[in-house]
Scaffold this motif. Structure first.
Motif, PDB file in Angstrom:
ATOM      1  N   GLU A 174       0.823  -1.202   0.000  1.00 46.83           N
ATOM      2  CA  GLU A 174       0.000   0.000   0.000  1.00 46.83           C
ATOM      3  C   GLU A 174       0.862   1.259   0.000  1.00 46.83           C
ATOM      4  OE1 GLU A 174      -0.275  -2.523   2.052  1.00 46.83           O
ATOM      5  OE2 GLU A 174      -2.148  -3.459   1.377  1.00 46.83           O
ATOM      6  N   GLN A 175       1.958   1.225   0.803  1.00 45.14           N
ATOM      7  CA  GLN A 175       2.838   2.397   0.854  1.00 45.14           C
ATOM      8  C   GLN A 175       3.532   2.625  -0.494  1.00 45.14           C
ATOM      9  OE1 GLN A 175       5.406   1.369   4.128  1.00 45.14           O
ATOM     10  NE2 GLN A 175       4.031   2.252   5.699  1.00 45.14           N
ATOM     11  N   TYR A 176       4.041   1.562  -1.079  1.00 43.94           N
ATOM     12  CA  TYR A 176       4.745   1.689  -2.366  1.00 43.94           C
ATOM     13  C   TYR A 176       3.777   2.136  -3.460  1.00 43.94           C
ATOM     14  CZ  TYR A 176       8.147   0.647  -6.036  1.00 43.94           C
ATOM     15  OH  TYR A 176       9.025   0.749  -7.087  1.00 43.94           O
ATOM     16  N   ALA A 177       2.550   1.618  -3.415  1.00 43.74           N
ATOM     17  CA  ALA A 177       1.556   2.035  -4.404  1.00 43.74           C
ATOM     18  C   ALA A 177       1.237   3.513  -4.241  1.00 43.74           C
ATOM     19  CB  ALA A 177       0.286   1.193  -4.257  1.00 43.74           C
ATOM     20  N   GLN A 178       1.177   4.003  -2.974  1.00 41.54           N
ATOM     21  CA  GLN A 178       0.890   5.408  -2.753  1.00 41.54           C
ATOM     22  C   GLN A 178       2.020   6.285  -3.274  1.00 41.54           C
ATOM     23  OE1 GLN A 178      -1.880   6.877  -1.712  1.00 41.54           O
ATOM     24  NE2 GLN A 178      -0.878   8.873  -2.002  1.00 41.54           N
ATOM     25  N   GLU A 179       3.281   5.825  -3.122  1.00 43.85           N
ATOM     26  CA  GLU A 179       4.419   6.585  -3.648  1.00 43.85           C
ATOM     27  C   GLU A 179       4.332   6.696  -5.170  1.00 43.85           C
ATOM     28  OE1 GLU A 179       7.969   4.758  -2.311  1.00 43.85           O
ATOM     29  OE2 GLU A 179       7.550   5.059  -0.172  1.00 43.85           O
ATOM     30  N   LEU A 180       4.031   5.582  -5.823  1.00 46.73           N
ATOM     31  CA  LEU A 180       3.920   5.604  -7.284  1.00 46.73           C
ATOM     32  C   LEU A 180       2.742   6.473  -7.726  1.00 46.73           C
ATOM     33  CD1 LEU A 180       4.598   1.850  -8.092  1.00 46.73           C
ATOM     34  CD2 LEU A 180       6.173   3.760  -8.353  1.00 46.73           C
ATOM     35  N   ARG A 181       1.642   6.420  -6.981  1.00 46.70           N
ATOM     36  CA  ARG A 181       0.486   7.235  -7.312  1.00 46.70           C
ATOM     37  C   ARG A 181       0.832   8.717  -7.249  1.00 46.70           C
ATOM     38  NH1 ARG A 181      -5.170   6.416  -6.342  1.00 46.70           N
ATOM     39  NH2 ARG A 181      -4.693   4.459  -5.298  1.00 46.70           N
ATOM     40  N   SER A 182       1.566   9.113  -6.209  1.00 43.78           N
ATOM     41  CA  SER A 182       1.942  10.514  -6.060  1.00 43.78           C
ATOM     42  C   SER A 182       2.929  10.930  -7.135  1.00 43.78           C
ATOM     43  CB  SER A 182       2.543  10.741  -4.659  1.00 43.78           C
ATOM     44  OG  SER A 182       1.597  10.415  -3.647  1.00 43.78           O
ATOM     45  N   ALA A 183       3.911  10.039  -7.444  1.00 40.52           N
ATOM     46  CA  ALA A 183       4.912  10.373  -8.459  1.00 40.52           C
ATOM     47  C   ALA A 183       4.275  10.549  -9.829  1.00 40.52           C
ATOM     48  CB  ALA A 183       5.979   9.292  -8.494  1.00 40.52           C
TER      49      ALA A 183
END
Length: 365
Positions: free
Chosen positions: A59-68
């Motif tokens: 979930e954290q990694y997906a949120q980072e990619l979503r923001s990027a």
């Protein structure tokens, strides 16, 4: 499947779940790069190290990619209550590919006579590919269409059956077909070279690119919009070459058995006036002023023997005799061969004469 692979699949499944509020095509675009990165990272982990320790939770990694990527924070997906569109972008692109491939096959049978006909399937292909070109190399949306799934079921027979073995054998021949396809397209380009230079360049370019498109289409489905119509064009050209060759063979066979009318040959010509009297020393010419010369054969007059110098267009010609090693001319008999049945010469109108015996050895002028 080993523990490492299970860990990778579990991590990627968690990421997809964290991104499921985004449109499917955008999820596929994000995961296309992430899958390779996570799989490579898993091979570098220590004995007791996990992917979460390196990248954080899915979930954290997906949120980072979503923001990027500039996507908004996750929201709960609302249930879909609207009916799906019958003609979506993926379906339009898939049917455009199928229609363009069929039209290309038909156009290929006439491309050698009218290369411009290939513009029609070309326009359809460009428009259909433009609909999904930005959806990634895997074209997941098209592969998930019901009609696409049905086709895959038809092309996947049960293991161990004769159909499965035959299909596996045909798939092993794909590299040979790619070369044969380029050869057929090259042959079509050569046949067009002397009639349509633009058609020659167009088909030759397809032949060159088709060699690259064949293996590339297995990993990047967007190349199917080139590879499938190129195969259809090659088959259409093959049909046209076979048809043209058969017509030429049939024409040649008819020509062999066709009787050529023979032109009559004359060695002498006898002219009569309106009263049926034989005319002598008549010089004949055609409408262009050229002498009308019948063939002359002087039997025995060869080597050093003098040949009579008789104008080739003077009629009736004297007879040529060969006696005692010398050529003689004998004046023609006025009682010449009979004329046509419509105007038979009268013997009373023609002055009687007797054949002239051999005289001088000097040629007549």
């Amino acid at each position: 499947m080993n523990t490492q692979a299970l860990g990778v699949e579990y991590y990627l499944a968690g990421m997809r779940a964290a991104l499921d509020d985004l449109p499917p095509n955008e999820v596929a675009e994000i995961m296309e790069d992430v899958e390779a990165h996570v799989a490579e990272l898993s091979t570098e982990l220590g004995e007791n190290e996990t992917i979460e320790q390196r990248l954080g939770s899915p979930e954290q990694y997906a949120q980072e990619l979503r923001s990027a990527a500039g996507y908004p924070p996750r929201t709960e997906r609302l249930p879909v209550t609207t009916k799906k569109k019958l003609l979506s972008r993926p379906r339009a692109a898939a049917w455009g590919l199928a229609i363009a491939t069929g039209v290309t096959l038909l156009a290929g049978t006439a491309a050698l006579r009218e290369p411009a006909i290939l513009l029609l399937p070309g326009v359809i292909l460009v428009l259909s590919l433009a609909l999904v070109h930005d959806r990634g190399a895997t074209q997941a949306e098209i592969m998930a269409l019901p009609e696409t799934i049905k086709i895959k079921e038809w092309l996947t027979p049960e293991a161990g059956t004769p159909a499965e073995r035959a299909l596996a054998y045909l798939r092993s021949l794909q590299p040979a077909w790619w070369l044969a396809r380029a050869g057929l397209l090259g042959l079509g380009a050569v046949l067009l070279a002397s009639r349509d230079i633009l058609g020659f360049l167009f088909v030759a370019a397809i032949a060159v690119v088709s060699v690259y498109a064949g293996p590339r289409a297995k990993t990047d489905r967007r190349w199917l919009w080139f590879s499938l119509p190129a195969s259809a064009l090659a088959v259409g050209l093959l049909f046209q070459v076979i048809d043209t060759t058969a017509d030429n063979l049939a024409y040649n066979n008819r020509s062999v058995y066709q009787q050529v009318p023979s032109m009559p040959q004359y060695e002498n010509i006898y002219a009569y006036d309106e009263n049926g009297k034989l005319l002598t020393n008549v010089l004949l010419y055609d409408e262009d002023g050229n002498p009308i010369n019948a063939p002359r054969q002087y039997y025995g007059c060869s080597g050093d023997d003098p040949q009579p110098m008789i104008p080739a267009n003077r009629y009736p010609r004297p007879k040529i005799d060969y006696e005692n090693g010398t050529c003689y001319t004998v004046a023609p008999d006025v009682s010449a061969p009979s004329s046509t049945e419509d105007t038979p010469p009268s013997s009373s109108d023609a002055a009687p004469s007797s054949p002239v015996s051999p005289t001088s050895v000097s040629p007549s002028k």
